[in-house]
Motif scaffolding. Structure first.
Motif, PDB file in Angstrom:
ATOM      1  N   GLU A 115       0.826  -1.220   0.000  1.00  0.00           N
ATOM      2  CA  GLU A 115       0.000   0.000   0.000  1.00  0.00           C
ATOM      3  C   GLU A 115       0.855   1.262   0.000  1.00  0.00           C
ATOM      4  N   GLN A 116       2.004   1.210   0.672  1.00  0.00           N
ATOM      5  CA  GLN A 116       2.896   2.379   0.694  1.00  0.00           C
ATOM      6  C   GLN A 116       3.476   2.630  -0.698  1.00  0.00           C
ATOM      7  N   SER A 117       3.900   1.562  -1.354  1.00  0.00           N
ATOM      8  CA  SER A 117       4.479   1.693  -2.708  1.00  0.00           C
ATOM      9  C   SER A 117       3.484   2.307  -3.675  1.00  0.00           C
ATOM     10  N   GLY A 154      -5.633  14.789 -17.927  1.00  0.00           N
ATOM     11  CA  GLY A 154      -6.830  13.945 -17.963  1.00  0.00           C
ATOM     12  C   GLY A 154      -6.535  12.575 -17.376  1.00  0.00           C
ATOM     13  N   MET A 155      -7.525  12.020 -16.690  1.00  0.00           N
ATOM     14  CA  MET A 155      -7.352  10.738 -16.009  1.00  0.00           C
ATOM     15  C   MET A 155      -7.806   9.597 -16.907  1.00  0.00           C
ATOM     16  N   THR A 156      -7.066   8.493 -16.880  1.00  0.00           N
ATOM     17  CA  THR A 156      -7.464   7.273 -17.578  1.00  0.00           C
ATOM     18  C   THR A 156      -7.604   6.153 -16.551  1.00  0.00           C
ATOM     19  N   VAL A 157      -8.446   5.181 -16.866  1.00  0.00           N
ATOM     20  CA  VAL A 157      -8.617   4.026 -15.973  1.00  0.00           C
ATOM     21  C   VAL A 157      -8.587   2.734 -16.803  1.00  0.00           C
ATOM     22  N   PRO A 158      -8.049   1.663 -16.200  1.00  0.00           N
ATOM     23  CA  PRO A 158      -7.513   1.575 -14.847  1.00  0.00           C
ATOM     24  C   PRO A 158      -6.050   2.009 -14.748  1.00  0.00           C
ATOM     25  N   VAL A 159      -5.634   2.300 -13.496  1.00  0.00           N
ATOM     26  CA  VAL A 159      -4.209   2.457 -13.188  1.00  0.00           C
ATOM     27  C   VAL A 159      -3.715   1.042 -12.872  1.00  0.00           C
ATOM     28  N   LEU A 160      -2.568   0.675 -13.438  1.00  0.00           N
ATOM     29  CA  LEU A 160      -2.054  -0.696 -13.258  1.00  0.00           C
ATOM     30  C   LEU A 160      -0.933  -0.745 -12.231  1.00  0.00           C
ATOM     31  N   ASN A 161      -0.958  -1.786 -11.410  1.00  0.00           N
ATOM     32  CA  ASN A 161       0.135  -2.045 -10.468  1.00  0.00           C
ATOM     33  C   ASN A 161       0.671  -3.441 -10.767  1.00  0.00           C
ATOM     34  N   GLU A 162       1.889  -3.476 -11.309  1.00  0.00           N
ATOM     35  CA  GLU A 162       2.491  -4.766 -11.687  1.00  0.00           C
ATOM     36  C   GLU A 162       3.264  -5.318 -10.498  1.00  0.00           C
ATOM     37  N   ILE A 163       2.935  -6.542 -10.121  1.00  0.00           N
ATOM     38  CA  ILE A 163       3.532  -7.154  -8.925  1.00  0.00           C
ATOM     39  C   ILE A 163       4.212  -8.470  -9.307  1.00  0.00           C
ATOM     40  N   GLU A 210       9.157  -4.687  -4.870  1.00  0.00           N
ATOM     41  CA  GLU A 210       9.098  -3.729  -5.979  1.00  0.00           C
ATOM     42  C   GLU A 210       7.783  -3.805  -6.750  1.00  0.00           C
ATOM     43  N   VAL A 211       7.100  -2.655  -6.868  1.00  0.00           N
ATOM     44  CA  VAL A 211       5.828  -2.560  -7.590  1.00  0.00           C
ATOM     45  C   VAL A 211       5.963  -1.470  -8.656  1.00  0.00           C
ATOM     46  N   VAL A 212       5.526  -1.762  -9.882  1.00  0.00           N
ATOM     47  CA  VAL A 212       5.509  -0.754 -10.945  1.00  0.00           C
ATOM     48  C   VAL A 212       4.072  -0.250 -11.089  1.00  0.00           C
ATOM     49  N   THR A 213       3.865   1.055 -10.873  1.00  0.00           N
ATOM     50  CA  THR A 213       2.543   1.664 -11.024  1.00  0.00           C
ATOM     51  C   THR A 213       2.522   2.417 -12.355  1.00  0.00           C
ATOM     52  N   ALA A 214       1.492   2.162 -13.173  1.00  0.00           N
ATOM     53  CA  ALA A 214       1.471   2.701 -14.542  1.00  0.00           C
ATOM     54  C   ALA A 214       0.153   3.398 -14.865  1.00  0.00           C
ATOM     55  N   TYR A 215       0.274   4.595 -15.459  1.00  0.00           N
ATOM     56  CA  TYR A 215      -0.870   5.410 -15.893  1.00  0.00           C
ATOM     57  C   TYR A 215      -0.830   5.515 -17.412  1.00  0.00           C
ATOM     58  N   TYR A 216      -1.915   5.135 -18.078  1.00  0.00           N
ATOM     59  CA  TYR A 216      -2.000   5.176 -19.540  1.00  0.00           C
ATOM     60  C   TYR A 216      -2.222   6.615 -19.991  1.00  0.00           C
ATOM     61  N   LEU A 217      -1.392   7.095 -20.912  1.00  0.00           N
ATOM     62  CA  LEU A 217      -1.547   8.461 -21.395  1.00  0.00           C
ATOM     63  C   LEU A 217      -2.796   8.585 -22.266  1.00  0.00           C
ATOM     64  N   PRO A 218      -3.618   9.636 -22.030  1.00  0.00           N
ATOM     65  CA  PRO A 218      -4.825   9.813 -22.837  1.00  0.00           C
ATOM     66  C   PRO A 218      -4.496   9.832 -24.331  1.00  0.00           C
ATOM     67  N   GLY A 219      -5.494   9.469 -25.152  1.00  0.00           N
ATOM     68  CA  GLY A 219      -5.319   9.349 -26.595  1.00  0.00           C
ATOM     69  C   GLY A 219      -4.623  10.529 -27.245  1.00  0.00           C
ATOM     70  N   GLU A 220      -4.981  11.753 -26.806  1.00  0.00           N
ATOM     71  CA  GLU A 220      -4.398  12.939 -27.464  1.00  0.00           C
ATOM     72  C   GLU A 220      -2.903  13.099 -27.195  1.00  0.00           C
ATOM     73  N   PHE A 221      -2.387  12.404 -26.168  1.00  0.00           N
ATOM     74  CA  PHE A 221      -0.958  12.519 -25.833  1.00  0.00           C
ATOM     75  C   PHE A 221      -0.161  11.269 -26.188  1.00  0.00           C
ATOM     76  N   GLN A 222      -0.827  10.265 -26.800  1.00  0.00           N
ATOM     77  CA  GLN A 222      -0.133   9.013 -27.104  1.00  0.00           C
ATOM     78  C   GLN A 222       1.048   9.213 -28.055  1.00  0.00           C
ATOM     79  N   GLN A 223       0.878  10.064 -29.071  1.00  0.00           N
ATOM     80  CA  GLN A 223       1.955  10.269 -30.045  1.00  0.00           C
ATOM     81  C   GLN A 223       3.086  11.133 -29.496  1.00  0.00           C
ATOM     82  N   ASN A 224       2.712  12.085 -28.638  1.00  0.00           N
ATOM     83  CA  ASN A 224       3.702  13.052 -28.144  1.00  0.00           C
ATOM     84  C   ASN A 224       3.514  13.264 -26.643  1.00  0.00           C
TER      85      ASN A 224
END
Length: 213
Positions: A75-77, A100-109, A121-135
């Motif tokens: 939970e701290q990570s 802008g927020m996207t869902v879900p946020v992923l936590n790789e364990i 070690e946990v990797v937390t990942a946020y998907y970039l919204p469509g308009e920012f995917q290229q840049n």
């Protein structure tokens, strides 16, 4: 009042909430209805007693903002990583605006070799919204890395409530019971997908089993 509420939530995760999180919290709350889903294709659904027990999905390749933490508790990570991502989403980026927020946020364990506990070690990942995917906007925080993640095939199952090491291990075990013996998915790496912010007590989560390539 909003900050005090999040402060209480953070304390249950054994994390203290810095005062500079007040802005991102207010912004996230203001935009809470506008959340872009991470794109995917549903491949199959499997029911049990007329209920959808689990679903197989394919996620395309895409760019994600990732933070890796290895605190004493899971939970701290995830709390510390998500706070960094919130700052990035809200303003601390090269375009200086709310992304802008996207869902879900992923936590790789990862599970230990005997599969009885989580690796730190946990990797937390946020998907970039469509308009920012290229840049993708560049993060101000050097601990946030923009990563191109490969396409992913997963088997997913929903669960609700807090995500702790104990609940995650229980959900993994229940899912294995449901699936039975199979070598089509990884045994050591899993993903916990979170659909709601940590201040919601009965929030929706999913456990993802990753299909082998």
């Amino acid at each position: 009042r909003l900050f005090a509420h999040w402060e209480t939530v953070a304390s249950t995760h054994r994390v203290s909430l810095p005062r500079d999180m007040a802005g991102p919290i207010a912004q996230m709350t203001r935009h809470s209805q506008a959340r872009e889903p991470v794109p995917y294709v549903s491949l199959s659904q499997h029911g049990k007693c007329e209920e959808a027990a689990y679903e197989e999905r394919r996620y395309p390749a895409g760019k994600w903002a990732c933070v890796t933490k290895g605190e004493p508790m899971y939970e701290q990570s995830i709390s510390m990583s998500f706070m960094k991502l919130m700052r990035y989403i809200c303003k601390e980026n090269s375009v200086g605006c709310y992304l802008g927020m996207t869902v879900p946020v992923l936590n790789e364990i990862h599970l230990t070799k005997d599969e009885t506990e989580l690796e730190r070690e946990v990797v937390t990942a946020y998907y970039l919204p469509g308009e920012f995917q290229q840049n993708p906007p560049v993060p101000m925080d050097p601990e946030i890395h923009i990563t191109e993640r490969a396409p992913l095939r997963v088997i997913t199952r929903v669960f609700y409530g807090m995500t702790t090491e104990e609940t995650i291990l229980r959900e993994i075990s229940l899912f294995w019971e449901l699936l039975g013996s199979t070598d089509t998915v990884l045994r050591e790496t899993y993903i916990v997908a979170s659909y709601e912010n940590p201040s919601i007590p009965q929030r929706r989560n999913e456990i993802w089993f990753i299909c082998r390539a």
